[in-house]
Design a protein around this motif. Structure first.
Motif, PDB file in Angstrom:
ATOM      1  N   SER A   1       0.839  -1.197   0.000  1.00  0.00           N
ATOM      2  CA  SER A   1       0.000   0.000   0.000  1.00  0.00           C
ATOM      3  C   SER A   1       0.874   1.248   0.000  1.00  0.00           C
ATOM      4  O   SER A   1       0.553   2.253  -0.652  1.00  0.00           O
ATOM      5  CB  SER A   1      -0.927   0.014   1.212  1.00  0.00           C
ATOM      6  OG  SER A   1      -1.851  -1.043   1.149  1.00  0.00           O
ATOM      7  N   VAL A   2       1.993   1.205   0.746  1.00  0.00           N
ATOM      8  CA  VAL A   2       2.936   2.326   0.761  1.00  0.00           C
ATOM      9  C   VAL A   2       3.477   2.567  -0.644  1.00  0.00           C
ATOM     10  O   VAL A   2       3.490   3.697  -1.141  1.00  0.00           O
ATOM     11  CB  VAL A   2       4.092   2.073   1.750  1.00  0.00           C
ATOM     12  CG1 VAL A   2       5.160   3.159   1.621  1.00  0.00           C
ATOM     13  CG2 VAL A   2       3.569   2.014   3.189  1.00  0.00           C
TER      14      VAL A   2
ATOM     15  N   ASP B   1       9.505   0.188 -10.410  1.00  0.00           N
ATOM     16  CA  ASP B   1      10.490  -0.884 -10.208  1.00  0.00           C
ATOM     17  C   ASP B   1      10.273  -1.571  -8.859  1.00  0.00           C
ATOM     18  O   ASP B   1      10.420  -2.792  -8.742  1.00  0.00           O
ATOM     19  CB  ASP B   1      11.913  -0.319 -10.269  1.00  0.00           C
ATOM     20  CG  ASP B   1      12.353   0.012 -11.688  1.00  0.00           C
ATOM     21  OD1 ASP B   1      11.695  -0.470 -12.632  1.00  0.00           O
ATOM     22  OD2 ASP B   1      13.339   0.762 -11.844  1.00  0.00           O
ATOM     23  N   ALA B   2       9.926  -0.782  -7.838  1.00  0.00           N
ATOM     24  CA  ALA B   2       9.677  -1.346  -6.500  1.00  0.00           C
ATOM     25  C   ALA B   2       8.484  -2.287  -6.531  1.00  0.00           C
ATOM     26  O   ALA B   2       8.502  -3.368  -5.928  1.00  0.00           O
ATOM     27  CB  ALA B   2       9.439  -0.220  -5.500  1.00  0.00           C
TER      28      ALA B   2
ATOM     29  N   THR C   1       7.608  -9.932  -8.906  1.00  0.00           N
ATOM     30  CA  THR C   1       8.450 -10.960  -9.543  1.00  0.00           C
ATOM     31  C   THR C   1       9.246 -11.765  -8.520  1.00  0.00           C
ATOM     32  O   THR C   1       9.988 -12.666  -8.890  1.00  0.00           O
ATOM     33  CB  THR C   1       9.425 -10.305 -10.543  1.00  0.00           C
ATOM     34  OG1 THR C   1      10.218  -9.323  -9.864  1.00  0.00           O
ATOM     35  CG2 THR C   1       8.674  -9.677 -11.702  1.00  0.00           C
ATOM     36  N   GLY C   2       9.110 -11.420  -7.247  1.00  0.00           N
ATOM     37  CA  GLY C   2       9.775 -12.185  -6.194  1.00  0.00           C
ATOM     38  C   GLY C   2      11.216 -11.818  -5.945  1.00  0.00           C
ATOM     39  O   GLY C   2      11.919 -12.501  -5.200  1.00  0.00           O
TER      40      GLY C   2
ATOM     41  N   ASN D   1      11.148  -5.135   2.199  1.00  0.00           N
ATOM     42  CA  ASN D   1      12.452  -4.690   1.679  1.00  0.00           C
ATOM     43  C   ASN D   1      12.296  -3.741   0.503  1.00  0.00           C
ATOM     44  O   ASN D   1      13.045  -2.766   0.371  1.00  0.00           O
ATOM     45  CB  ASN D   1      13.295  -5.893   1.262  1.00  0.00           C
ATOM     46  CG  ASN D   1      13.801  -6.690   2.445  1.00  0.00           C
ATOM     47  OD1 ASN D   1      13.858  -6.175   3.556  1.00  0.00           O
ATOM     48  ND2 ASN D   1      14.152  -7.945   2.224  1.00  0.00           N
ATOM     49  N   SER D   2      11.318  -4.018  -0.344  1.00  0.00           N
ATOM     50  CA  SER D   2      11.118  -3.182  -1.524  1.00  0.00           C
ATOM     51  C   SER D   2      10.630  -1.786  -1.132  1.00  0.00           C
ATOM     52  O   SER D   2      11.093  -0.778  -1.678  1.00  0.00           O
ATOM     53  CB  SER D   2      10.112  -3.838  -2.474  1.00  0.00           C
ATOM     54  OG  SER D   2      10.065  -3.134  -3.693  1.00  0.00           O
ATOM     55  N   ALA D   3       9.700  -1.703  -0.170  1.00  0.00           N
ATOM     56  CA  ALA D   3       9.195  -0.403   0.276  1.00  0.00           C
ATOM     57  C   ALA D   3      10.302   0.416   0.926  1.00  0.00           C
ATOM     58  O   ALA D   3      10.459   1.618   0.651  1.00  0.00           O
ATOM     59  CB  ALA D   3       8.029  -0.602   1.248  1.00  0.00           C
TER      60      ALA D   3
END
Length: 343
Positions: free
Chosen positions: A255-256, A318-319, A325-326, A332-334
């Protein structure tokens, strides 16, 4: 080739709720309860249910409470070997002592010797399951360790729906989910906003999506906006602090990412309007917001060129892709997205 299905971790909340209810219905109580977890609303609710079932109204002689400041192992130990006076049970409540997040094992010394008529209830925000005080308690036959996490989305939607529809008010099927998206999943906040929404629509007898927009607070979107503003000023401390606030509101990492992406999309459009000579009134009309909000967007745009905003949008996309895509977990991505945007 065998088809292996990934096991999903079961939310312990349902089991914890059933345990408390069955103990109350059957009058078969544990001597020690540990109620803990991220969902303080449920921890407090089921704590109060136990106390109501165990203690007669107004009985202060057989009910003792401690908090972080007043908690004393020796005092609690004394309470746990003192017989109840003209009552079935003697109950001790310890709210947020903090011992389950430390290596203090002194509380274990008296738990095994607790009388059958003595019941100790711990409520804790932080519990380290690796500590001996927890592992020992979790294996004791006369103890119940009950964890309360935020329920799944389906359960939350049903719960909110029941609050909103009380008194035969009609509720659009999309309203509960919209309310959760607006204010986050903290159950205390959700309940307060649902009651406010219910009372607002009581005379009309129907609740629609627009009602959520009109009267419910949206701390999540406000903090996202403030975080993007801090990022535009390269104020890392402020941006990280606001992200931590979003975590406290239990905002999902995806959501972020989604809301930050939407924010940069709007900034790109606002900046394009500025480049075309638009004033605050025209930007306000485009965003469908008051002029003071439009001016805030325009102020943020001063910290970027259009190419920099487009690059920031690419980072957001990209995030999102990294999670889908795992390549990275949602958390970690946020976190990586915020750090990257600050550079």
């Amino acid at each position: 080739m065998a088809d292996y299905k990934r096991k999903t971790k079961e939310n312990p909340t349902t089991k914890s709720m059933k345990t408390v209810r069955s103990h109350i219905e059957e009058r078969t109580f544990s001597n020690v309860y540990l109620l803990f977890g991220e969902e303080t609303y449920l921890v407090n609710q089921y704590r109060d249910m136990l106390i109501h079932a165990l203690v007669n109204d107004g009985d202060t002689m057989n009910f003792t409470t401690y908090n972080a400041d007043s908690f004393n192992v020796n005092s609690v130990a004394g309470d746990m070997v003192t017989m109840p006076f003209l009552a079935e049970y003697r109950v001790v409540l310890v709210d947020n002592s903090g011992i389950f997040d430390k290596s203090d094992e002194s509380v274990l010394d008296f738990l095994k010797d607790a009388g059958d008529t003595n019941i100790l209830i711990f409520t804790e925000q932080k519990v380290d399951k690796r500590k001996k005080v927890y592992t020992t308690l979790s294996k004791m036959e006369n103890a119940s360790c009950l964890e309360f996490k935020t329920p799944d989305m389906g359960t939350l939607i049903a719960w909110i729906g029941n609050i909103l529809s009380e008194g035969n008010i009609k509720v659009r099927v999309t309203v509960p989910e919209k309310l959760i998206s607006a204010v986050g999943t903290d159950m205390n906040t959700l309940k307060n906003e649902a009651i406010k929404l219910h009372d607002y629509a009581m005379e009309r007898g129907e609740i629609v999506d627009k009602d959520v927009d009109d009267i419910c607070v949206s701390p999540v979107e406000d903090k996202i906006f403030d975080m993007c503003e801090a990022i535009s000023r390269k104020d890392g401390a402020k941006a990280i602090s606001l992200y931590n606030d979003l975590c406290i509101l239990k905002t999902k990492p995806m959501s972020v990412i989604f809301l930050v992406t939407r924010q940069y999309n709007q900034l790109i459009q606002v900046n394009q309007l500025i480049l075309e000579g638009a004033n605050a009134s025209k930007v306000s009309s485009f965003l469908k917001t008051p002029e003071f909000v439009a001016r805030k967007y325009m102020s943020i745009c001063k910290n970027y060129t259009q190419s920099e905003l487009l690059k920031a949008l690419d980072m957001c996309q990209d995030a999102d892709l990294a999670v889908k895509t795992g390549r990275l977990s949602d958390v970690n991505s946020a976190e990586k997205l915020i750090v990257t945007l600050l550079q």
